[in-house]
Design a protein around this motif. Structure first.
Motif, mmCIF file in Angstrom:
data_model
loop_
_atom_site.group_PDB
_atom_site.id
_atom_site.type_symbol
_atom_site.label_atom_id
_atom_site.label_comp_id
_atom_site.label_asym_id
_atom_site.label_seq_id
_atom_site.Cartn_x
_atom_site.Cartn_y
_atom_site.Cartn_z
ATOM 1 N N VAL A 204 0.850 -1.201 0.000
ATOM 2 C CA VAL A 204 0.000 0.000 0.000
ATOM 3 C C VAL A 204 0.884 1.250 0.000
ATOM 4 O O VAL A 204 1.887 1.326 0.721
ATOM 5 C CB VAL A 204 -0.934 0.012 1.223
ATOM 6 C CG1 VAL A 204 -1.692 1.338 1.302
ATOM 7 C CG2 VAL A 204 -1.913 -1.151 1.163
ATOM 8 N N GLY A 253 10.526 7.287 -3.491
ATOM 9 C CA GLY A 253 10.993 6.105 -4.218
ATOM 10 C C GLY A 253 11.816 6.469 -5.433
ATOM 11 O O GLY A 253 11.832 7.615 -5.899
ATOM 12 N N PRO A 286 19.555 8.070 0.411
ATOM 13 C CA PRO A 286 19.542 8.482 -1.006
ATOM 14 C C PRO A 286 18.748 9.764 -1.315
ATOM 15 O O PRO A 286 18.413 10.010 -2.481
ATOM 16 C CB PRO A 286 18.896 7.285 -1.721
ATOM 17 C CG PRO A 286 18.409 6.352 -0.675
ATOM 18 C CD PRO A 286 18.630 6.946 0.666
ATOM 19 N N PRO A 301 13.525 9.105 -0.324
ATOM 20 C CA PRO A 301 13.649 7.652 -0.458
ATOM 21 C C PRO A 301 12.290 6.982 -0.268
ATOM 22 O O PRO A 301 11.423 7.498 0.446
ATOM 23 C CB PRO A 301 14.605 7.259 0.673
ATOM 24 C CG PRO A 301 15.255 8.520 1.122
ATOM 25 C CD PRO A 301 14.302 9.625 0.824
ATOM 26 N N ARG A 349 26.635 6.675 9.771
ATOM 27 C CA ARG A 349 25.848 7.847 9.353
ATOM 28 C C ARG A 349 25.190 8.449 10.581
ATOM 29 O O ARG A 349 24.999 7.767 11.573
ATOM 30 C CB ARG A 349 24.733 7.419 8.390
ATOM 31 C CG ARG A 349 25.214 6.767 7.133
ATOM 32 C CD ARG A 349 24.023 6.490 6.220
ATOM 33 N NE ARG A 349 23.831 5.073 5.979
ATOM 34 C CZ ARG A 349 22.670 4.530 5.608
ATOM 35 N NH1 ARG A 349 21.606 5.299 5.454
ATOM 36 N NH2 ARG A 349 22.563 3.247 5.392
HETATM 37 N N1 LIG Z 1 22.474 -1.493 -3.534
HETATM 38 C C1 LIG Z 1 21.893 -0.564 -2.768
HETATM 39 N N2 LIG Z 1 20.595 -0.669 -2.502
HETATM 40 C C2 LIG Z 1 19.988 0.237 -1.732
HETATM 41 C C3 LIG Z 1 20.739 1.289 -1.197
HETATM 42 C C4 LIG Z 1 22.107 1.408 -1.502
HETATM 43 O O1 LIG Z 1 22.819 2.313 -1.070
HETATM 44 N N3 LIG Z 1 22.642 0.455 -2.320
HETATM 45 N N4 LIG Z 1 20.106 2.182 -0.380
HETATM 46 C C5 LIG Z 1 18.995 1.669 0.371
HETATM 47 C C6 LIG Z 1 18.372 2.717 1.074
HETATM 48 S S1 LIG Z 1 19.242 3.376 2.363
HETATM 49 C C7 LIG Z 1 17.107 3.126 0.823
HETATM 50 S S2 LIG Z 1 16.344 4.273 1.850
HETATM 51 C C8 LIG Z 1 16.316 2.606 -0.296
HETATM 52 C C9 LIG Z 1 15.704 3.774 -1.070
HETATM 53 O O2 LIG Z 1 15.135 3.279 -2.193
HETATM 54 P P1 LIG Z 1 14.397 4.145 -3.287
HETATM 55 O O3 LIG Z 1 14.246 5.520 -2.881
HETATM 56 O O4 LIG Z 1 15.015 3.860 -4.570
HETATM 57 O O5 LIG Z 1 12.922 3.573 -3.213
HETATM 58 P P2 LIG Z 1 12.329 2.283 -3.880
HETATM 59 O O6 LIG Z 1 13.401 1.388 -4.323
HETATM 60 O O7 LIG Z 1 11.335 2.718 -4.857
HETATM 61 O O8 LIG Z 1 11.597 1.675 -2.623
HETATM 62 C C10 LIG Z 1 12.267 1.350 -1.444
HETATM 63 C C11 LIG Z 1 11.305 0.666 -0.480
HETATM 64 O O9 LIG Z 1 10.273 1.511 -0.118
HETATM 65 C C12 LIG Z 1 8.995 0.976 -0.419
HETATM 66 N N5 LIG Z 1 8.119 2.036 -0.883
HETATM 67 C C13 LIG Z 1 8.314 2.764 -1.986
HETATM 68 N N6 LIG Z 1 7.324 3.660 -2.141
HETATM 69 C C14 LIG Z 1 6.492 3.497 -1.105
HETATM 70 C C15 LIG Z 1 5.289 4.127 -0.727
HETATM 71 N N7 LIG Z 1 4.761 5.124 -1.470
HETATM 72 N N8 LIG Z 1 4.674 3.750 0.391
HETATM 73 C C16 LIG Z 1 5.204 2.739 1.132
HETATM 74 N N9 LIG Z 1 6.366 2.105 0.809
HETATM 75 C C17 LIG Z 1 6.983 2.466 -0.294
HETATM 76 C C18 LIG Z 1 9.291 0.017 -1.524
HETATM 77 O O10 LIG Z 1 8.316 -0.968 -1.669
HETATM 78 C C19 LIG Z 1 10.638 -0.536 -1.110
HETATM 79 O O11 LIG Z 1 10.486 -1.528 -0.133
HETATM 80 O O12 LIG Z 1 17.123 1.865 -1.156
HETATM 81 C C20 LIG Z 1 17.980 0.924 -0.484
HETATM 82 N N10 LIG Z 1 18.651 0.140 -1.461
#
Ligand SMILES: Nc1nc2c(c(=O)[nH]1)N[C@H]1C(S)=C(S)[C@@H](COP(=O)(O)OP(=O)(O)OC[C@H]3O[C@@H](n4cnc5c(N)ncnc54)[C@H](O)[C@@H]3O)O[C@H]1N2
Ligand code: MOO
Ligand SMILES: [Mg+2]
Length: 408
Positions: A204, A253, A286, A301, A349
């Protein structure tokens, strides 16, 4: 990777407060709560507006009652009764008094009020058993504030006290900055709205609700741009519409390093200048920030806690600044609190741990939220009122020790 302090100053420098005349609107006083005052307010009135009494009692000439005591009382003739709102009809002559009430105008000739408790009335005479100092209980015209002086400065939020001041100075139309417009959307193929059934692998979209709530709470106008799939074309179209319509954009995201994380690349393609790509903050690493000529883009993020923590730490102060608030109102508020729990971090961090901030016997206390502190776990984020900050290289704060806590 930027430090938290570096990211904070870059982000605050990127946003410029509303200040052009087109950004000012005049609204009814009744609708002004929570808005930001845009121009100085100068009163055309003195406060108090007239010399008046601070007590229920008798207006007298001090020379007449000098030396009066319980043993040597002095009796004066009551020549007028002056309730609040009435204009006295005559001036006090020697050995005369006027019955007067709190807030009522002083008659000409009177210079002192004797409170009722120090007197006894018999017919149209009053006996005075105690001599207050000259000018006692007289509120002189203009002694609080002079007509023509500045009452309220621009850049302040309008709350109950400011609304009272505006009302008292007859400012029924109030110049305020327009509401800042913030476009909000979520990105991700896995996302569904809360009313949709969940298929395997789906999640969700809670971020859009959280961010919309934060924006409404701070008086910003949210523009809902829905959920956008992880498709470069769809993202590009939404982002270009959002930056055209809003003062700021919040997306969640797609800002990390995965194959479906397109935000940064699209921002560059659309001509945005990337100022922040990653920050040494846990959670929220990020965070991506880009500037367009008339809009600032905050790519938060996707993890739900990371989205909220970066918003609390960086975005709300920036949006408060953009809204026209002065520095003392837009800066984040940190307090020193005693931690009730052991706090731990990897130390790499700057780490933000969520929990409850409260006051106990005049001292701030921080209670760590129970359960897992993971940026994907939003469940124990409920009822958060503070984020304890463990600086880089600080791996532990003992229970009972002090820690800096960001108020949220
Ligand atoms: N290889 C690496 N992987 C990741 C790193 C990294 O440095 N190297 N950083 C991690 C960190 S820290 C974070 S924070 C996340 C950020 O990811 P993104 O901004 O690219 O977001 P997504 O990949 O799209 O999703 C991440 C996570 O969040 C959930 N999500 C997304 N949108 C929603 C929403 N609207 N409501 C609720 N939850 C949401 C999504 O399902 C994923 O589980 O990246 C790590 N990875
Ligand atoms: O720094 Mo990312 O925000 O966990 O979890
Ligand atoms: Mg990702």
């Amino acid at each position: 990777m930027l430090t938290v302090d570096q990211a904070e100053s870059i982000i605050l420098d990127l946003v410029q407060p509303l200040q052009s005349p087109q950004d000012i609107e005049t609204i009814d006083l009744c609708a002004a709560l929570g808005r930001v005052l845009a121009t100085p307010v100068i009163s055309h009135l003195d406060f108090p507006h007239w010399d008046n009494s601070a007590m229920d009692g008798y207006a007298v000439r001090h020379a007449d009652i000098k030396g009066s005591t319980a043993n040597h009382p002095i009796t004066l003739k009551i020549v007028e009764e002056i309730p609040a709102g009435y204009q006295p009809q005559r001036s006090l002559q020697p050995r005369e008094a006027a019955r007067i009430f709190t807030g009522a105008c002083l008659p000409v000739g009177a210079d002192t009020i004797v409170m009722q408790e120090d007197t006894q009335r018999l017919g149209n005479h009053v006996t005075i058993f105690n001599c207050p100092p000259p000018q006692a209980f007289v509120r002189r015209q203009g002694c609080f504030h002079k007509a023509g002086d500045l009452l309220l400065t621009p850049g302040i939020p309008l709350d109950a006290a400011e609304i009272a001041v505006l009302a008292a100075s007859q400012s029924v139309q109030v110049p305020v900055y327009r509401r800042v417009k913030v476009a909000i959307f979520s990105t991700g193929d896995e996302l569904v709205t809360p009313d949709q059934p969940l298929e395997p692998g789906q999640l969700v979209d809670s971020n859009r609700y959280a961010l919309t709530a934060l924006m409404l709470k701070m008086g910003v106008e949210p523009l809902n741009f829905s959920i956008v799939r992880d498709r470069p074309q769809a993202l590009k179209q939404t982002i270009s519409q959002a930056i055209n319509q809003a003062d700021a954009v919040l997306s969640t995201g797609g800002v990390s390093v995965g194959d479906y994380d397109y935000i940064e690349q699209i921002l560059s393609e659309l001509g945005g200048k990337i100022h922040v790509q990653s920050v040494a903050i846990q959670p929220g690493k990020p965070l991506t920030v880009a500037k367009f000529p008339d809009c600032v883009y905050f790519g938060l993020p996707g993890n739900p806690v990371s989205a909220l923590v970066t918003c609390w730490r960086f975005i709300l102060p920036a949006l408060r600044k953009l809204s026209g608030l002065k520095s003392e109102y837009y800066q984040p508020v940190f307090v020193k609190a005693r931690s009730l729990n052991l706090l731990q971090s990897k130390g790499k961090r700057e780490t933000y741990l969520w929990g409850k901030l409260s006051v106990n016997q005049g001292e701030y206390e921080f209670q760590l939220a129970e359960g897992t502190h993971n940026s994907a776990n939003l469940v124990n984020l409920a009822q958060t009122t503070g984020l304890a900050v463990l600086p880089v290289n600080c791996t532990q704060v003992e229970a009972g020790d002090f820690v800096q806590v960001l108020q949220v």
